[in-house]
Motif scaffolding. Structure first.
Motif, PDB file in Angstrom:
ATOM      1  N   ILE A  22       0.940  -1.488  -0.410  1.00 29.52           N
ATOM      2  CA  ILE A  22       0.283  -0.268   0.200  1.00 29.52           C
ATOM      3  C   ILE A  22       0.546   1.078   0.101  1.00 29.52           C
ATOM      4  O   ILE A  22       2.065   1.710   1.338  1.00 29.52           O
ATOM      5  N   SER A  76       0.831   5.684  -0.270  1.00 27.04           N
ATOM      6  CA  SER A  76      -0.001   6.335   0.089  1.00 27.04           C
ATOM      7  C   SER A  76       0.380   7.691   0.589  1.00 27.04           C
ATOM      8  O   SER A  76       1.542   7.576   1.227  1.00 27.04           O
ATOM      9  N   SER A  94       2.271   9.834  -2.593  1.00 25.26           N
ATOM     10  CA  SER A  94       2.019   8.446  -2.896  1.00 25.26           C
ATOM     11  C   SER A  94       2.303   8.541  -4.887  1.00 25.26           C
ATOM     12  O   SER A  94       2.823   7.716  -5.377  1.00 25.26           O
ATOM     13  N   ARG A 145      -3.751   6.833  -2.732  1.00 28.81           N
ATOM     14  CA  ARG A 145      -3.567   5.596  -1.607  1.00 28.81           C
ATOM     15  C   ARG A 145      -3.495   4.326  -2.776  1.00 28.81           C
ATOM     16  O   ARG A 145      -4.428   4.843  -3.531  1.00 28.81           O
TER      17      ARG A 145
END
Lengths: 511, 539, 398
Positions: free
Chosen positions: C68, C70, C74, C119
């Motif tokens: 992930i 984020s 990002s 994200r």
């Protein structure tokens, strides 16, 4: 068709290399703007007041500035006298058996040692002279090169060949030798060994037992010229030379960002943006800031390649030298020293340097610091009130990241320890101290914007030298961003007051 | 009196290899050895009844397989068995188990640091790439960089071409690797302290450098550029101990008609009319020969068994300045059972490899700081292996032999000369270090033999007990080894050669120095070459 | 895992779906992927392959690496890392990307899921932690979290998959276009479904909290029973992806950072992935090297070949003439395609020889006797298998 606010070149940072580069570019007819973040020019070589009436530059001696740069820029016309003879250097002995070195003249050691020194010094001089031309040349890439680049390599090969078989063999053996081995092979006197190895070690993260760049650093420091008037005079002369050539200098102008524009063909540096929002455009942006500051802060990683960024990030930029300035209300007396105009080294033997280094490895300063002391006010009366003096000490090895961090208490403790050490050689000096300032590597970073507070912007080590300084793809002064050049100590040939990086960068830009 | 074609001084594995190749070319050779056993530092000796110790050198990776095959060493009794991996112990009791199975290793690394588990791939690829270049030079004679002889120029061009084919970027990375410290090199790959420290340990073994000293990254490479069956970086054990290597080479030598004389220490190399012509033994006997080959280190050869006036000017000083620093100790322990280690599960794979009592980077570096001050560290780096866990020939059934290599141990103590008491204290430091991770270890000890650098020098004849016969720093590598101008195995006195690890490519049980020297000697004697070319798995 | 097991540290990890998959693996045909035990096949690779093409089948992609990414930077960080323009990716969409080192050599390929404006989820075949860390350095507001062990994932592929998911109550799943992401409640947690896969067929990938993995499996298999559901392994995947013309690390390319010989890695252009390189986006890694490569033309080009006869051309050399004197490349993957009824291959061919004749020198064995044949190869521009249903929205039930 120069528009308002548009320059041929903008140089970031008015340290001595920025000044040299500006002077060369302006002399070639460029419209040059030199931007300096602080209120005065000179960078680490600028003189600052550290106590009312007392001033000192961080770099405290000029003994190997490039002679040809001094001549080409006409520094004489701006009040500099060059080639004033060697700077005397004394190895202080706790027992008073000092060793005096002034050029070829060596006193305080046995005849055998003197003879050994003469032999040693002649050989090193030959090596130093063979390498000398290359400090003022761009070192080409190892790769597909133009004819001119091949000639540089050819010239280099020829110069080394010309040393003759025996010397060349010896050179190939000793160039990476630890200082300690070189000294042990040649000398017996501990003081002499410390004294002679000093110039190979100071400013670097190198101890006497470290193989790598110490011998090359020593050879680098064996050429060039001395000057009258100290560091301040050099900076003034360079400033005058740059201004006379037409360069515009602005102080209190901190560059926030180098402007980069993108197109289908790639990126290009187009100018700079100041902290106050002012924007200047230029065909060439030349940074004398250290490579980490230039790339990571001023350019920004989004404009750089990932592995290149990593190579900039991994540059070894932490300094290990602290600077102590003492304001003295009278002329200090060092036991057994008559002429205190030169450099004085406190390092009783090579182990003392090695062990001081060991402490710094673990983030501590040594209880037994080793140092080089000068009295800059002897050469430049303007630094202190009449009959009073400034003592300047380069102290090794003082870590950038002190365990537990730097604060007033740790700074005071170190200052006291240094003064105690000096007191041993100059009894009574403590009573004459009216003011003092300690600049740790962390302070140097803060005060001068030099990452890690490293004298040479980044370690002078074999993997960060020549066509690898600061890293490949940025080692010929040009960078991966077209229009952006480097001209600081982080470029070939490296740090110290030589003017060479500024000179070489200007030549690349003018190509 | 009999005159041999060649005398080889010292029956270490390189001396034996050299003799074997000379004998193979039809020369009448004799190897003279001061001890009553052969093998030098690669020997298996029964030091306690029923236990065979590899008293000095204890593992093998650098042995060139071309030589192994060419001398038919398997037929002469040599069997090299690869290691399964290594277990490293951190200061805080954490354990890193690196086995050769890639998936398991990945899991273990990931347990410590997912980042490092990923980075390990890049680290291995880079290291393999760097070692491939050096591996190509191992069985080649270094060129003289200042010579204009066609042969030297050809070799220089060969090297330049190999270097060039790395590509521009790799050349720069290579220079970086060659000159920097193991610690800084590893910082580029790893975050986890234990992984870093355990990868750094090959960078200090046998050397008077620390993990933070520039130049230690090359030492690291020197230890991982060997291979077992083509797996670069793998290590192996010789069945029957390291003496099995020397014994097999000796057997090959004897099969070719060569002679070995033990109890025959050399007093002096005889030089007449500027030519080496034989040796005088310690018992006064003279042996004459056409050529003399010294397998002793460079310092010992020129400063102890030669008359200074037989040497051209400057050579004595070069030899005196030759860096050969004792930095390692060895403790051999006979055990009544297999030790257990905290945090290491008892399964059949543990103890099939090495055990390294590593600590952290700082522990390693501080051990070096102690060495610099003429002391040994209270927490030295110990590299151990229990060969008896998988070699049934070195200890009685159910009993074990543990080899412990200690870095650092000074050749001279700041507190004065080594004494039996100090040696015991050093041994106890090592036992304490192991006991910390293996409670009850001390109770398993049946017999223990401690070797300080001083002991190694006295018995084996390695100056200061340096295991490489000379530091492996740039000033003493390749065309600088042992001295500039004398890197082609020919020494400054005519008919005198060197064949030990003081010559290129340096330390390690590789047999290459001896083989390379033989090739040069045969060339001078205008005999056909018997030394095989290296086989490079990577080309 | 049993604490008393002295081999615990030496054993491979088990995926959250393992308790259901293990009993179905009748052949005990396990291999390993990123330290996980992972099925090579369950019963018969070709049977499993036909389940993918004919009905529906699940493939456990839990061992795949998932990150992930984020924070405010990002998007900028990913955009500088990969060659495609990430700013064009809409929320709840997936894109296939490659990323290169400074020399434009491929580090890896994978997919980016845009979960919110700040994200993203990046998935790839092997660990990318170190490169992500290097790529994120210098960006003030970005964090990269390795969620590989925190998300169980099942690839669900085949013509009846949409019908099964609909029956499972995933309302509106039929409106999801290829590369769309949909979120559904499932038991105590959310279920993310993306219309993605590695088979070139209609299919979805299901992403869920490992604690709910078995519940998901049970629901899927209960409903899927009427639709011919079957687990499939690595071998069947490899068949399906080759027909679809997808590349596989370790087969078509080596990851640049793990390659010893610097010529043994590849650029996206060599892998025929030039369409993934967008020179009109802001700066990205490897840009100048890739621009130069594009202008110069790649040395090799990954090419789809239809080979005469029926002998799979695995590991074959390719020649520019029938006498096999002019070597022009090599086969990276090859098989008999059951769907296309053709002898297919992916091959690296030196670009200057793409236009000329191509002959494969094929080694094969019959009852241990070695034979060889020289077979003519034809370059195919289209994938060997690209059914309309893979793109149809809504997909049909069968």
């Amino acid at each position: 068709m120069t528009q308002l606010g548009h320059y041929d070149s903008i140089i970031i940072g008015a340290g001595h290399n920025g000044l040299v580069c500006a002077a060369y570019l302006a002399r070639a007819g460029q419209r040059v703007l030199l931007l300096e973040a602080s209120d005065s020019v000179g960078g680490l070589a600028s003189s600052r007041e550290f106590h009312p009436g007392f001033k000192a530059p961080v770099a405290h001696s000029v003994n190997h500035f490039s002679k040809s740069i001094a001549v080409e820029l006409g520094l004489k016309a701006h009040g500099l006298v060059i080639d004033v003879g060697s700077v005397p250097c004394v190895g202080l002995s706790p027992e008073g058996k000092h060793v005096f070195l002034n050029g070829a003249e060596l006193r305080g050691v046995s005849d055998d040692e003197r003879e050994a020194y003469a032999r040693y010094s002649r050989q090193l001089q030959r090596f130093a002279r063979a390498l000398e031309p290359f400090w003022l040349k761009t070192i080409p890439r190892i790769g597909p090169n133009k004819l001119g680049d091949m000639l540089t390599f050819g010239h280099m090969g020829l110069n080394l060949r010309r040393l003759g078989k025996a010397d060349l063999r010896e050179f190939l053996r000793v160039f990476s030798l630890p200082m300690r081995d070189l000294m042990d092979e040649n000398f017996d006197s501990d003081i002499l060994k410390s004294l002679l190895s000093w110039d190979g070690l100071i400013g670097s993260k190198m101890a006497p037992r470290s193989p790598n760049n110490a011998v090359l650093t020593l050879l680098y420091r064996m050429v060039g010229t001395t000057m009258s008037g100290g560091v301040g005079a050099l900076v003034s002369a360079l400033e005058a030379a740059a201004t006379a050539a037409g360069a515009e200098i602005r102080t209190d102008a901190r560059v926030q960002r180098i402007r980069v524009s993108g197109s289908a063909s790639g990126l290009r540096a187009t100018g700079v943006e100041l902290g106050n929002g002012e924007v200047f455009e230029a065909d060439w942006v030349v940074s004398s800031a250290d490579p980490q500051t230039t790339f990571l802060s001023l350019i920004g990683v989004e404009n750089l390649e990932i592995d290149f960024t990593n190579r900039i990030k991994r540059l070894r930029c932490k300094g290990y030298v602290a600077k102590l300035h003492l304001a003295l209300n009278s002329s200090p007396t060092f036991g057994g020293i008559e002429d205190s105009g030169g450099r004085m080294i406190i390092a009783p033997d090579l182990d003392s340097i090695e062990f001081a280094f060991d402490d710094a490895k673990y983030g501590r300063w040594s209880e037994h610091p080793v140092m080089e002391i000068t009295l800059p006010s002897v050469h430049d009366a303007s630094l202190a009130p009449p009959d009073q003096h400034v003592l300047s000490a380069h102290v090794m090895f003082v870590p950038y990241d002190l365990q537990g961090g730097w604060n007033e208490a740790t700074r005071d403790a170190l200052s006291e320890r240094i003064i105690d050490t000096i007191e041993r050689y100059a009894p009574g000096i403590r009573q004459t101290v009216v003011g003092r300032e300690l600049l740790t590597p962390a302070d140097l970073e803060h005060a001068f914007g030099v990452t890690g507070g490293h004298w040479h912007h980044t370690e002078m080590a074999l993997d960060q030298m020549l066509m690898m300084r600061p890293t490949y793809e940025a080692a010929q002064y040009a960078t991966p961003i077209p229009g952006l050049y480097l001209c600081g100590a982080g470029c070939h040939p490296g740090g110290d007051l030589t003017g060479a990086p500024g000179h070489n960068a200007a030549h690349e830009i003018l190509k | 009196m009999k005159r041999y074609d060649a005398i080889i001084i010292g029956a270490g594995h390189n001396g034996l290899t050299n003799a074997a190749y000379l004998a193979k070319a039809g020369l009448d050779v004799v190897v003279v050895e001061k001890n009553d056993y052969i093998g030098g530092a690669a020997a298996s000796r029964e030091m306690h009844e029923g236990w065979i110790y590899s008293s000095c050198s204890y593992v093998c990776s650098m042995m060139r397989q071309a030589i192994h095959r060419d001398l038919d060493l398997s037929r002469h009794g040599l069997m090299l068995v690869p290691y399964l991996g290594t277990v490293s112990f951190a200061d805080d009791g954490q354990v890193l188990k690196l086995y050769t199975n890639a998936e398991v290793e990945y899991l273990e690394l990931r347990r410590h640091s997912p980042h490092d588990a990923d980075s390990m791939h890049r680290f291995r690829a880079d290291l393999t790439r760097y070692s491939q270049l050096i591996r190509k030079t191992l069985m080649r004679t270094p060129p003289d960089p200042v010579s204009f002889k066609p042969r030297d120029i050809k070799e220089l061009l060969f090297l330049a071409r190999q270097f060039w084919t790395l590509g521009e970027r790799e050349i720069y990375e290579y220079i970086r690797f060659f000159t920097m410290s193991a610690a800084e090199f590893l910082d580029d790959y790893f975050e986890n302290g234990l992984i870093k420290a355990s990868m750094a340990t090959p960078g200090i073994i046998g050397t008077a450098l620390g993990v933070c000293s520039p130049g230690s990254a090359y030492i690291l490479l020197h230890h991982v550029m060997g291979d077992v069956d083509g797996n670069i970086g793998a290590w192996g054990l010789a069945r029957g101990g390291m003496g099995a290597i020397s014994n097999a080479i000796a057997s090959a030598l004897q099969a070719e008609g060569g002679e070995i004389r033990t109890h025959s220490g050399v007093q002096q190399i005889m030089v007449r009319h500027g030519k080496a012509c034989g040796v005088v033994l310690e018992n006064g006997d003279e042996i004459n020969a056409g050529i003399v080959v010294s397998n002793l280190d460079a310092k010992r050869t020129f400063t102890q068994i030669m008359d200074r006036k037989d040497l051209p000017p400057g050579i004595y000083d070069k030899a005196r300045n030759f860096k050969i620093r004792g930095s390692s100790g060895k403790v051999n322990i006979a055990l009544s059972g297999l030790p257990k280690f905290t945090n290491v599960p008892e399964n059949r794979y543990i103890n099939r490899g090495g055990l390294t009592f590593t600590g952290s980077m700082e522990t390693l570096e501080r051990a070096y700081d102690c060495w610099k001050r003429g002391r040994w560290s209270d927490v030295p780096f110990v590299e151990s292996v229990i060969p008896s866990a998988w070699d049934p020939t070195v200890a009685p059934p159910g009993k074990h032999w543990m080899s412990n290599f200690i870095q650092y141990c000074p050749p001279k103590l700041a507190s004065g000369p080594w004494t039996p008491e100090k040696r015991d204290a050093f041994g106890q430091t090592v036992v304490d270090r192991i006991e910390r991770y293996s409670p009850g270890f001390r109770d398993l000890i049946v017999h223990m033999e401690v070797r300080t650098p001083d002991d190694i020098e006295k018995e084996i004849g390695l100056t200061e007990g340096n295991i490489f016969q000379g530091e492996l720093t740039i000033d003493q590598l390749h065309f600088n080894r042992p001295f500039p101008g004398y890197a082609q195995y020919r020494m400054p006195v005519k008919n005198l050669y060197m064949c030990g690890s003081s010559t290129h490519p340096g330390g390690g049980v590789s047999a290459t120095c001896g083989a390379n020297a033989a090739r040069e000697i045969l060339m001078d004697l205008k005999r056909p070459n018997t030394v095989p070319q290296d086989d490079c798995y990577d080309e | 895992m049993n604490k008393a097991d002295p081999y615990a540290g030496e054993r491979l990890l088990e995926s959250p779906f393992h308790p259901r998959q293990a009993p179905l693996n009748l052949r005990e045909a396990w291999s390993a992927w990123n330290g996980y035990r992972f099925a090579e096949c369950y019963y018969d690779a070709e049977y499993e392959y036909f389940c993918v093409r004919n009905a529906c089948a699940t493939y456990d992609i839990s061992p795949m690496q998932k990150y992930i990414i984020s924070g405010g930077d990002s998007e900028a960080m990913l955009n500088r890392m990969v060659t495609r323009d990430v700013t064009k990716l809409k929320e709840n969409r997936v894109t296939y990307v490659v990323w290169c080192n400074d020399q434009g050599r491929m580090v890896d390929d994978g997919t980016i899921f845009k979960l919110a404006s700040d994200r993203f989820m990046l998935t790839c075949g092997s660990s990318c932690v170190a490169w992500l860390k290097m790529s994120a350095f210098g960006f003030a507001d970005v964090s990269c979290e390795d969620v590989s062990d925190k998300i169980a994932a099942l690839s669900f592929q085949g013509p009846t998959t949409c019908a099964v998911l609909k029956r499972m109550g995933l309302d509106g799943i039929e409106t999801a276009k290829p590369y769309d992401i949909r979120h559904f409640p499932f038991g105590r947690g959310p279920l993310m479904v993306s219309r993605t896969g590695f088979t070139g067929d209609l299919g979805y990938e299901l992403w869920i909290d490992p604690a709910l993995a078995l519940e998901l499996w049970d629901r899927l298999y209960a409903i899927g029973a009427d639709y011919g559901i079957q687990p499939y392994g690595e071998a069947a995947t490899n068949m399906a992806r080759l027909e679809a013309g997808f590349i596989m690390p370790g087969m078509e390319f080596n990851e640049a950072l793990k390659t010893v010989h610097l010529e043994h890695d590849h650029t996206p252009f060599e892998l025929n992935l030039g369409w993934l390189v967008d020179f009109n986006k802001p700066h990205f890694n490897g840009r100048s090297a890739l621009l130069a490569e594009k202008q110069r033309g790649p040395k090799y080009v990954l090419t789809r070949l239809d080979i005469e006869g029926n002998k799979p051309a695995e590991h074959s050399w390719l020649y520019g003439n029938k006498r096999c004197t002019k070597e022009i490349g090599y086969v990276t993957s090859a098989m008999w395609s059951p769907a296309a009824k053709a002898n297919i291959a992916l091959a690296m061919i030196r670009s200057e020889h793409l236009k000329g004749e191509i002959w494969a020198f094929i080694d094969y064995a019959k009852e241990l006797r070695q034979y060889s044949k020289i077979a003519r190869c034809t370059v195919k521009d289209k994938p060997f298998w690209a059914p309309g249903r893979a793109r149809a929205t809504p997909p049909a039930d069968f």
